[in-house]
Design a protein around this motif. Structure first.
Motif, mmCIF file in Angstrom:
data_model
loop_
_atom_site.group_PDB
_atom_site.id
_atom_site.type_symbol
_atom_site.label_atom_id
_atom_site.label_comp_id
_atom_site.label_asym_id
_atom_site.label_seq_id
_atom_site.Cartn_x
_atom_site.Cartn_y
_atom_site.Cartn_z
ATOM 1 N N GLU A 142 -23.044 11.465 -50.486
ATOM 2 C CA GLU A 142 -23.612 10.925 -49.250
ATOM 3 C C GLU A 142 -24.189 12.050 -48.385
ATOM 4 O O GLU A 142 -25.232 11.903 -47.749
ATOM 5 C CB GLU A 142 -22.543 10.154 -48.472
ATOM 6 C CG GLU A 142 -22.084 8.868 -49.164
ATOM 7 C CD GLU A 142 -23.144 7.763 -49.124
ATOM 8 O OE1 GLU A 142 -24.196 7.937 -48.496
ATOM 9 O OE2 GLU A 142 -22.888 6.714 -49.748
ATOM 10 N N TRP A 143 -23.488 13.190 -48.370
ATOM 11 C CA TRP A 143 -23.978 14.326 -47.587
ATOM 12 C C TRP A 143 -25.301 14.838 -48.155
ATOM 13 O O TRP A 143 -26.254 15.099 -47.413
ATOM 14 C CB TRP A 143 -22.908 15.432 -47.581
ATOM 15 C CG TRP A 143 -23.312 16.608 -46.760
ATOM 16 C CD1 TRP A 143 -23.165 16.759 -45.403
ATOM 17 C CD2 TRP A 143 -23.937 17.812 -47.231
ATOM 18 N NE1 TRP A 143 -23.674 17.984 -45.022
ATOM 19 C CE2 TRP A 143 -24.149 18.640 -46.110
ATOM 20 C CE3 TRP A 143 -24.346 18.254 -48.498
ATOM 21 C CZ2 TRP A 143 -24.753 19.900 -46.212
ATOM 22 C CZ3 TRP A 143 -24.947 19.509 -48.600
ATOM 23 C CH2 TRP A 143 -25.147 20.323 -47.477
ATOM 24 N N LEU A 144 -25.357 14.964 -49.475
ATOM 25 C CA LEU A 144 -26.586 15.432 -50.119
ATOM 26 C C LEU A 144 -27.739 14.460 -49.857
ATOM 27 O O LEU A 144 -28.878 14.877 -49.621
ATOM 28 C CB LEU A 144 -26.368 15.595 -51.618
ATOM 29 C CG LEU A 144 -25.563 16.841 -52.018
ATOM 30 C CD1 LEU A 144 -25.063 16.712 -53.454
ATOM 31 C CD2 LEU A 144 -26.399 18.099 -51.860
ATOM 32 N N ALA A 145 -27.435 13.159 -49.890
ATOM 33 C CA ALA A 145 -28.473 12.170 -49.605
ATOM 34 C C ALA A 145 -29.022 12.373 -48.193
ATOM 35 O O ALA A 145 -30.233 12.290 -47.967
ATOM 36 C CB ALA A 145 -27.916 10.757 -49.769
ATOM 37 N N GLY A 146 -28.133 12.680 -47.259
ATOM 38 C CA GLY A 146 -28.557 12.943 -45.886
ATOM 39 C C GLY A 146 -29.463 14.156 -45.797
ATOM 40 O O GLY A 146 -30.456 14.160 -45.050
ATOM 41 N N GLU A 147 -29.124 15.184 -46.556
ATOM 42 C CA GLU A 147 -29.968 16.377 -46.579
ATOM 43 C C GLU A 147 -31.362 16.047 -47.108
ATOM 44 O O GLU A 147 -32.365 16.521 -46.575
ATOM 45 C CB GLU A 147 -29.331 17.452 -47.480
ATOM 46 C CG GLU A 147 -28.045 18.025 -46.929
ATOM 47 C CD GLU A 147 -28.302 18.875 -45.691
ATOM 48 O OE1 GLU A 147 -28.895 19.956 -45.827
ATOM 49 O OE2 GLU A 147 -27.902 18.442 -44.589
ATOM 50 N N HIS A 148 -31.419 15.237 -48.153
ATOM 51 C CA HIS A 148 -32.727 14.859 -48.708
ATOM 52 C C HIS A 148 -33.501 13.979 -47.730
ATOM 53 O O HIS A 148 -34.715 14.110 -47.601
ATOM 54 C CB HIS A 148 -32.560 14.142 -50.058
ATOM 55 C CG HIS A 148 -32.275 15.086 -51.178
ATOM 56 N ND1 HIS A 148 -33.217 15.935 -51.693
ATOM 57 C CD2 HIS A 148 -31.138 15.333 -51.873
ATOM 58 C CE1 HIS A 148 -32.679 16.657 -52.667
ATOM 59 N NE2 HIS A 148 -31.412 16.309 -52.793
ATOM 60 N N ARG A 149 -32.756 13.085 -47.037
ATOM 61 C CA ARG A 149 -33.434 12.221 -46.055
ATOM 62 C C ARG A 149 -34.042 13.052 -44.935
ATOM 63 O O ARG A 149 -35.075 12.698 -44.384
ATOM 64 C CB ARG A 149 -32.465 11.197 -45.475
ATOM 65 C CG ARG A 149 -32.250 10.003 -46.387
ATOM 66 C CD ARG A 149 -31.609 8.837 -45.652
ATOM 67 N NE ARG A 149 -30.281 9.150 -45.153
ATOM 68 C CZ ARG A 149 -29.161 9.021 -45.864
ATOM 69 N NH1 ARG A 149 -29.213 8.578 -47.104
ATOM 70 N NH2 ARG A 149 -28.003 9.330 -45.340
ATOM 71 N N ALA A 150 -33.387 14.166 -44.596
ATOM 72 C CA ALA A 150 -33.893 15.041 -43.544
ATOM 73 C C ALA A 150 -35.053 15.894 -44.057
ATOM 74 O O ALA A 150 -35.734 16.551 -43.277
ATOM 75 C CB ALA A 150 -32.769 15.934 -43.034
ATOM 76 N N GLY A 151 -35.241 15.899 -45.380
ATOM 77 C CA GLY A 151 -36.283 16.728 -45.977
ATOM 78 C C GLY A 151 -37.438 15.887 -46.485
ATOM 79 O O GLY A 151 -38.049 15.131 -45.732
ATOM 80 N N ASN A 152 -37.680 16.015 -47.772
ATOM 81 C CA ASN A 152 -38.873 15.399 -48.350
ATOM 82 C C ASN A 152 -38.648 13.992 -48.881
ATOM 83 O O ASN A 152 -39.577 13.394 -49.418
ATOM 84 C CB ASN A 152 -39.392 16.266 -49.502
ATOM 85 C CG ASN A 152 -39.918 17.603 -48.997
ATOM 86 O OD1 ASN A 152 -40.456 17.692 -47.899
ATOM 87 N ND2 ASN A 152 -39.743 18.639 -49.797
ATOM 88 N N HIS A 153 -37.423 13.472 -48.755
ATOM 89 C CA HIS A 153 -37.136 12.168 -49.359
ATOM 90 C C HIS A 153 -36.444 11.264 -48.339
ATOM 91 O O HIS A 153 -35.230 11.072 -48.384
ATOM 92 C CB HIS A 153 -36.243 12.346 -50.595
ATOM 93 C CG HIS A 153 -36.881 13.182 -51.666
ATOM 94 N ND1 HIS A 153 -37.837 12.683 -52.525
ATOM 95 C CD2 HIS A 153 -36.719 14.481 -52.000
ATOM 96 C CE1 HIS A 153 -38.223 13.650 -53.348
ATOM 97 N NE2 HIS A 153 -37.562 14.752 -53.050
ATOM 98 N N PRO A 154 -37.220 10.741 -47.387
ATOM 99 C CA PRO A 154 -36.615 9.953 -46.306
ATOM 100 C C PRO A 154 -35.912 8.692 -46.785
ATOM 101 O O PRO A 154 -35.128 8.114 -46.026
ATOM 102 C CB PRO A 154 -37.813 9.622 -45.401
ATOM 103 C CG PRO A 154 -39.028 9.817 -46.245
ATOM 104 C CD PRO A 154 -38.671 10.887 -47.229
ATOM 105 N N THR A 155 -36.155 8.282 -48.000
ATOM 106 C CA THR A 155 -35.511 7.068 -48.503
ATOM 107 C C THR A 155 -34.380 7.388 -49.481
ATOM 108 O O THR A 155 -33.871 6.485 -50.146
ATOM 109 C CB THR A 155 -36.535 6.153 -49.198
ATOM 110 O OG1 THR A 155 -37.140 6.877 -50.279
ATOM 111 C CG2 THR A 155 -37.624 5.702 -48.235
#
Ligand SMILES: [Zn+2]
Length: 61
Positions: A25-38
């Motif tokens: 879940e944390w990694l998903a948040g990092e990606h959402r903050a970066g190039n993968h908002p979904t």
């Protein structure tokens, strides 16, 4: 959260790892903050792993 067909896998965290779901879940948040908002977490039942995925075409240009 609705799940998506043919997502792109960004991360894979084995369910054997400590706090695997929290890490996913944390990694998903990092990606959402970066190039993968979904980006979001799936569970790969056959693979016994959490995966962070982004629906195809979901990356910001
Ligand atoms: Zn999905």
């Amino acid at each position: 959260m609705p799940h998506c067909p043919n997502p792109v896998e960004l991360e894979r965290i084995s369910d054997a790892e400590r706090r695997a779901e929290s890490r996913a879940e944390w990694l998903a948040g990092e990606h959402r903050a970066g190039n993968h908002p979904t980006a979001h977490v799936h569970y790969d039942l056959p693979g016994q792993a959490f995966t962070v995925v982004a629906p195809k075409g979901g990356a910001s240009a």
